[in-house]
Design a protein around this motif. Structure first.
Motif, PDB file in Angstrom:
ATOM      1  N   TRP A   7       0.839  -1.203   0.000  1.00 10.18           N
ATOM      2  CA  TRP A   7       0.000   0.000   0.000  1.00 10.18           C
ATOM      3  C   TRP A   7       0.871   1.250   0.000  1.00 10.18           C
ATOM      4  O   TRP A   7       0.622   2.195  -0.729  1.00 10.18           O
ATOM      5  CB  TRP A   7      -0.925  -0.008   1.219  1.00 10.18           C
ATOM      6  N   TRP A   8       1.919   1.242   0.828  1.00  6.41           N
ATOM      7  CA  TRP A   8       2.790   2.413   0.914  1.00  6.41           C
ATOM      8  C   TRP A   8       3.508   2.653  -0.415  1.00  6.41           C
ATOM      9  O   TRP A   8       3.627   3.791  -0.862  1.00  6.41           O
ATOM     10  CB  TRP A   8       3.798   2.245   2.054  1.00  6.41           C
ATOM     11  N   ASP A   9       3.971   1.591  -1.048  1.00  4.43           N
ATOM     12  CA  ASP A   9       4.637   1.734  -2.342  1.00  4.43           C
ATOM     13  C   ASP A   9       3.692   2.316  -3.386  1.00  4.43           C
ATOM     14  O   ASP A   9       4.073   3.189  -4.168  1.00  4.43           O
ATOM     15  CB  ASP A   9       5.189   0.391  -2.819  1.00  4.43           C
ATOM     16  N   SER A  10       2.457   1.848  -3.407  1.00  2.00           N
ATOM     17  CA  SER A  10       1.500   2.375  -4.387  1.00  2.00           C
ATOM     18  C   SER A  10       1.160   3.833  -4.076  1.00  2.00           C
ATOM     19  O   SER A  10       0.997   4.642  -4.995  1.00  2.00           O
ATOM     20  CB  SER A  10       0.240   1.515  -4.433  1.00  2.00           C
ATOM     21  N   PHE A  11       1.065   4.199  -2.796  1.00  2.00           N
ATOM     22  CA  PHE A  11       0.811   5.590  -2.421  1.00  2.00           C
ATOM     23  C   PHE A  11       1.965   6.478  -2.841  1.00  2.00           C
ATOM     24  O   PHE A  11       1.779   7.568  -3.381  1.00  2.00           O
ATOM     25  CB  PHE A  11       0.572   5.686  -0.905  1.00  2.00           C
TER      26      PHE A  11
END
Length: 87
Positions: A7-11
């Protein structure tokens, strides 16, 4: 943990793909509250630490109190004070 990292990478990729002004606003909205929270915690922590280390607020020493006045038999005639005129 993989889901949070994903999730953090996509954000991160989403923010990096934004034009400059929206990217700046997203970072600003996220960082201003975090920065204020960190500053508040540091302020309170340092204030408490310095209060403990300060001599005025620290542990009272077990020494006898010194009187503010000098006994008359020990008093020495003091010279008169001269006013310099400086304020």
């Amino acid at each position: 943990m993989q889901q949070i990292a994903g999730w953090w990478d996509s954000f991160e990729l989403w923010v990096a793909g934004l034009p400059f002004i929206p990217q700046f606003l997203v970072v600003l909205v996220g960082m201003v509250p975090v920065s204020f929270a960190i500053a508040y915690v540091l302020d309170r922590t340092l204030r408490a630490l310095l209060r403990v280390l300060d001599r005025k607020h620290g542990i009272e020493q077990a020494l006898p109190a010194v009187p503010d006045t000098v006994p008359a038999d020990l008093a020495v005639d003091a010279r008169p004070t001269v006013q310099s005129g400086a304020h």
